[in-house]
Enzyme design. Structure first.
Site, mmCIF file in Angstrom:
data_model
loop_
_atom_site.group_PDB
_atom_site.id
_atom_site.type_symbol
_atom_site.label_atom_id
_atom_site.label_comp_id
_atom_site.label_asym_id
_atom_site.label_seq_id
_atom_site.Cartn_x
_atom_site.Cartn_y
_atom_site.Cartn_z
ATOM 1 C CG ASP A 128 -0.351 9.815 -7.202
ATOM 2 O OD1 ASP A 128 0.702 9.731 -6.542
ATOM 3 O OD2 ASP A 128 -0.416 9.645 -8.430
ATOM 4 C CG ASP A 137 4.924 11.491 -5.895
ATOM 5 O OD1 ASP A 137 4.904 11.154 -7.088
ATOM 6 O OD2 ASP A 137 5.495 12.523 -5.477
ATOM 7 C CD GLU A 139 7.656 8.029 -8.636
ATOM 8 O OE1 GLU A 139 7.824 8.433 -9.779
ATOM 9 O OE2 GLU A 139 7.522 8.817 -7.661
ATOM 10 C CG HIS A 158 1.910 10.807 -14.111
ATOM 11 N ND1 HIS A 158 2.079 9.617 -13.422
ATOM 12 C CD2 HIS A 158 2.482 11.765 -13.350
ATOM 13 C CE1 HIS A 158 2.716 9.863 -12.292
ATOM 14 N NE2 HIS A 158 2.973 11.147 -12.216
ATOM 15 C CG ASP A 159 6.224 11.010 -13.855
ATOM 16 O OD1 ASP A 159 5.612 12.089 -13.964
ATOM 17 O OD2 ASP A 159 6.430 10.452 -12.758
HETATM 18 O O1 TEU Z 1 7.943 11.528 -9.844
HETATM 19 C C1 TEU Z 1 9.148 11.365 -9.233
HETATM 20 C C2 TEU Z 1 10.307 11.062 -10.133
HETATM 21 O O2 TEU Z 1 11.360 10.679 -9.685
HETATM 22 C C3 TEU Z 1 10.169 11.236 -11.578
HETATM 23 O O3 TEU Z 1 9.812 10.212 -12.367
HETATM 24 C C4 TEU Z 1 10.384 12.579 -12.135
HETATM 25 O O4 TEU Z 1 9.216 13.013 -12.722
HETATM 26 C C5 TEU Z 1 11.468 12.560 -13.173
HETATM 27 O O5 TEU Z 1 12.635 12.109 -12.590
HETATM 28 C C6 TEU Z 1 11.699 13.927 -13.753
HETATM 29 O O6 TEU Z 1 12.440 13.765 -14.946
HETATM 30 C C7 TEU Z 1 6.842 11.806 -9.052
HETATM 31 C C8 TEU Z 1 5.614 12.014 -9.898
HETATM 32 O O7 TEU Z 1 5.310 10.824 -10.573
HETATM 33 C C9 TEU Z 1 5.846 13.170 -10.809
HETATM 34 O O8 TEU Z 1 4.784 13.379 -11.689
HETATM 35 C C10 TEU Z 1 6.055 14.388 -9.947
HETATM 36 O O9 TEU Z 1 6.415 15.478 -10.752
HETATM 37 C C11 TEU Z 1 7.139 14.179 -8.906
HETATM 38 O O10 TEU Z 1 7.026 12.935 -8.235
HETATM 39 C C12 TEU Z 1 7.041 15.228 -7.845
HETATM 40 O O11 TEU Z 1 5.924 14.991 -7.037
#
Ligand code: TEU
Length: 571
Positions: free
Chosen positions: A99, A206, A264, A338-339
């Protein structure tokens, strides 16, 4: 057959280290734990492992707040353990991607500590600092109205120099200033080449759409009148220099390795998406778009959940996987990470748990693009129980949202009622659901740890676990395994084929076909009953069908039972 880039027909498995497998009893998953399961993953049909952040970090956002890109988080293991993971993965013919979190660092990173120390520090410009604004009453205000993804203002006041720094996520995740050439060069070297030279095979990138901010930092449009701070995407997402940055990253780093990159980006138009992942653009290989995972959410706010119909789902999915048509771009297939909450809870059925989990496996393994499976998805781990209190939720996103909600409505006479409603949504949509420990067997804590897990294991581990499903030929796990094999056998259609929805308006059944690139007639025919009703099966396609995969023991030709799914291959 055509020679394809290796990452196109790969099945990727995402590991979220903290909750995957603990080898030393400290309650936290670790790298030796991951290594101990590599044969299991190989057997499942996994080609690539994506490991979520394992770098040194204070863990305010579970490792997405990195304090040292070149060091492994001690609870996960040593630098040697990490090298062993790379080598052991390769030994089994699999690849490993990491990541890459480079929109921001942790505020504990040495770069930020320097930057914060004074306005004249050489690293001051490595982050985004702005003087306060003052309102008519002379109160100090942030430089603009941008909101953080984790609630509140996106600006954090720092007393040391009487200025604000930008942090689109947690207050301990200051955004790097990508306008600064030295920042980009250092990121390429420290966060990327350092690991590629050790043998890693690429990156999940990310927040890959956030690096370029509109440098005039204008106020964002008001999307949510009830909120003080507003989503910043208009000025911080897919910004003015974003493609220049990605082209530079490709030409200076990823293009010089046989690296896989998946960005992402979440949201963008077709035109914008093609800029990121068209092969000729030389930026990234593929994107994660959130069309499907955000179905039913208002302006991509997971806690403003409104519900969805099957036609919403079809439309989202179509957008996510057909934008590559007529181009040389590539797409991804995923429904968990994971989100996100657990897919069987969010898109399937508790009552028809087995059928619906297999239905989702059928769906995922017949769609065009690189397939991503999230840890525990292969055994259909479920969301956390509804009767768990909010104290069991550990994610900063959930905690901050809950706090803000309480501050706002805490004094209302009907607060308890409001809170229950919020908890219904939290119980459906929070990120915590994918973060509970993997359930390996029916022993204490699901066999995740011999110690006390850092976060509670789902109560259902005695029945939902890997060990019991390995033994059961009809388990969800074995269904997944077979689905992945079938996907490989018919890859021209299933991985590479053209996707077309047949009965779009049907709110119970999702029917689509896949065509390969040598013929105009459909060759795969997929029928998925997304309802708890028995539905008449209508042949929407002529030709000789052969039923190749199905999630029901006794298929009755003319009727689709609840959550029944079928894959036909057509002569
Ligand atoms: O996520 C970025 C993102 O836009 C998301 O899906 C976010 O978690 C969501 O909008 C919140 O409700 C990435 C990672 O996947 C996430 O785990 C991190 O927290 C985030 O970036 C910050 O690095």
């Amino acid at each position: 057959t055509v020679a394809h880039k290796w990452w196109k027909n790969s099945t990727v498995y995402q590991i979220w280290p903290a909750s995957y497998k603990d080898s030393n009893g400290d309650g936290v998953g670790d790298i030796p734990g991951i290594i101990s399961t590599l044969d299991y993953l190989k057997d499942l049909g996994v080609d690539v492992i994506w490991c979520s952040p394992m770098y040194d970090s204070p863990q305010d956002d579970m490792g997405y707040d990195i304090s040292d890109y070149e060091k492994v988080y001690a609870k996960y293991g040593s630098d040697e353990d990490m090298q062993a993971l790379i080598d052991e993965t390769h030994k089994r013919g699999m690849k490993l991607i990491l990541d890459l979190v480079i929109n921001h660092t942790s505020s504990e990173h040495a770069w930020f500590k320097e930057s914060r120390s004074s306005k004249t520090n050489p690293k001051r410009d490595w982050y985004i600092w702005k003087p306060p604004k003052y309102d008519a009453e002379g109160n100090r205000q942030p430089p603009n109205n941008w909101g953080s993804y984790f609630s509140g203002s996106a600006w954090e006041y720092d007393e040391v120099t009487d200025e604000y720094y930008l942090r689109l996520f947690a207050r301990t995740q200051p955004d790097l200033n990508w306008e600064n050439d030295e920042v980009r060069e250092t990121v390429y070297k420290s966060a990327m080449k350092f690991w590629l030279d050790k043998g890693v095979d690429g990156f999940r990138i990310d927040t890959a759409g956030l690096y370029s901010k509109d440098q005039s930092f204008p106020d964002a449009p008001i999307s949510f009148p009830d909120l003080e701070y507003q989503p910043s995407h208009k000025y911080a997402h897919n910004g003015p220099r974003i493609h220049e940055f990605h082209k530079e990253m490709f030409s200076k780093v990823t293009g010089n390795y046989d690296a896989m990159t998946v960005g992402e980006v979440g949201h963008c138009s077709r035109e914008e998406a093609l800029k990121y992942v068209s092969a000729k653009e030389q930026e990234m290989n593929m994107l994660f778009l959130f069309n499907v995972v955000e179905v039913g959410c208002d302006d991509s706010d997971r806690f403003r959940y409104k519900g969805w119909k099957l036609t919403d789902f079809k439309k989202a999915l179509e957008g996510q996987c057909t934008f590559i048509e007529g181009s040389d771009a590539w797409s991804t297939v995923f429904i968990e990470n994971h989100d996100q909450p657990r897919s069987v809870t969010r898109f399937g059925s508790t009552k028809y748990r087995n059928e619906s989990a297999k239905l989702l496996s059928l769906l995922q393994t017949t769609l065009t693009g690189t397939l991503f499976i999230y840890q525990g998805q292969e055994i259909a781990m479920e969301n956390l129980p509804r009767d768990w209190s909010v104290e069991e939720y550990k994610d900063i996103n959930t905690i901050n949202y809950f706090k803000e909600f309480k501050n706002k409505y805490g004094n209302d006479a009907d607060y308890k009622e409001k809170e229950e409603k919020l908890m219904d949504v939290v119980n459906l949509m929070a990120r915590d659901h994918s973060r509970s420990p993997v359930q390996w067997d029916s022993s204490a804590h699901g066999g995740f740890t011999t110690g006390t897990p850092w976060t509670k294991v789902n109560d259902n581990y005695p029945t939902v676990n890997v060990a019991s499903q390995i033994q059961d030929p009809n388990s969800i796990l074995n269904f997944w395994k077979k689905s992945v094999q079938i996907r490989k056998r018919y890859q021209d259609l299933l991985v590479f084929g053209k996707f077309e929805i047949l009965d779009f308006d049907n709110e119970r059944v999702f029917t689509y076909v896949k065509k390969d690139h040598n013929s105009e007639s459909p060759k795969a025919y997929v029928v998925l009953n997304f309802s708890s009703d028995s539905v008449k099966f209508e042949k929407l396609l002529d030709g000789n069908f052969e039923l190749v995969h199905s999630n029901i023991a006794d298929v009755e030709e003319s009727t689709l039972s609840p959550y029944e799914g079928r894959l036909y291959i057509v002569d």
